[in-house]
Design an enzyme around this catalytic site. Sequence first.
Site: not given
Length: 295
Positions: A145, A236, A266
Site C-alpha cells: 500500500s 483494489d 485492498h
Amino acid sequence: MATTDIHPELRKAARFAPRRLITPLTLPVIRRLTVFQRARTDDVDILTLESGIGIRLYRPAGTETTAPALLWIHGGGYVIGTAAQDDLLCRRFVKELGITVAAVDYRLAPEHPYPVPLEDCYTALQWLARLPGVDADRIAIGGASAGGGLCAALALLARDRDGVKPVFQVLVYPMIDDRSVGTHLYNPGHRLWDATSNKFGWKAYLGGADPAVAAPARRTDLAGLPPAWLGVGTLDLFHDEDLEYAERLKAAGVPCQVHVVPGAFHGFDGIVAKADISTAFFYSQCDSLRESFGG
C-alpha cells in the site's frame, strides 16, 4: 468473474470490512488504537537509529555467513501504521527465505510530509547495508500500500544517488498515484481504502511538495530501476494505476512480474491470510525474491 464480484474466499470477510477506513475524523482514533497493538518481542531486535528512526530487525536462526536482506515498509495511507503491524509477515519472509528482514518505522504524514518518510526509508536502507551479516549487494526493498509507494519512490531515490543499489523491489498493491486514476474509482467491491481516503492520504503526504516529483507514477524516467514484482487485486482502488506502472516499468527495460488476483480487495492478504489466494500471493513474492538473490 465480473469486476464487482468479490472472490469466494473473501466474501465472508468483505461483509465486515469497512469500505472506508481513514478520514480526518477517524485518523486520531485509529492512531490511538495502534498504541495498544501487541507484537511479539522474543525473536525481534527493536532498535532506534541515531536519526531517531525505529527498526524492527528479524534474523534467521543459526546463520554464520552473510545473507541477503529485505527492507520492509509498512502501509497505512502514509498517515497511520507501524512496523509492528507486519510482524507475522516479516517472520514468514525470514522463515521462507532465510534472510534478514528490517522493518522501518518511518515518520508519518501530515505531521511529517514528503520527503521525510522517504528519507527515513533511505536512511534505514543505508543502515541495513552496513549491518554485519548482511550482503550489501543482495538487498531488496518491499512494502504494501503506502509502503509499496514508498518502496517505488525509494527505488527511484537509490537509483539517483550514490550508495546502496537494491537488487529487487516488491510492490504490494502500491499507492503510487495521487491522481487516483482508473475506471472503477467508486467500485462497490472496494474495501478499506476508497477514493475519498486516497485523496486525504495523498494531501497529507504531499504537503506542499510537487506531485511530479513525490508520486512515483508521475515520474517520467523509470529506466535503470531494479527488477520488480507487483501484485494487486481487481477490486483494489490501485488496480489500474498499478498495472499502468508495471507496463511503464517494462517499457523502460525493467523486468516486472505482475500478479493479479481476481475479486480481491485492498489488503485482502492481511485480512484473510490463510486463504489460498493469499498464500499464493505471498509465495509468488518469495519466489521472485529468491530468484533475485540468486538462490
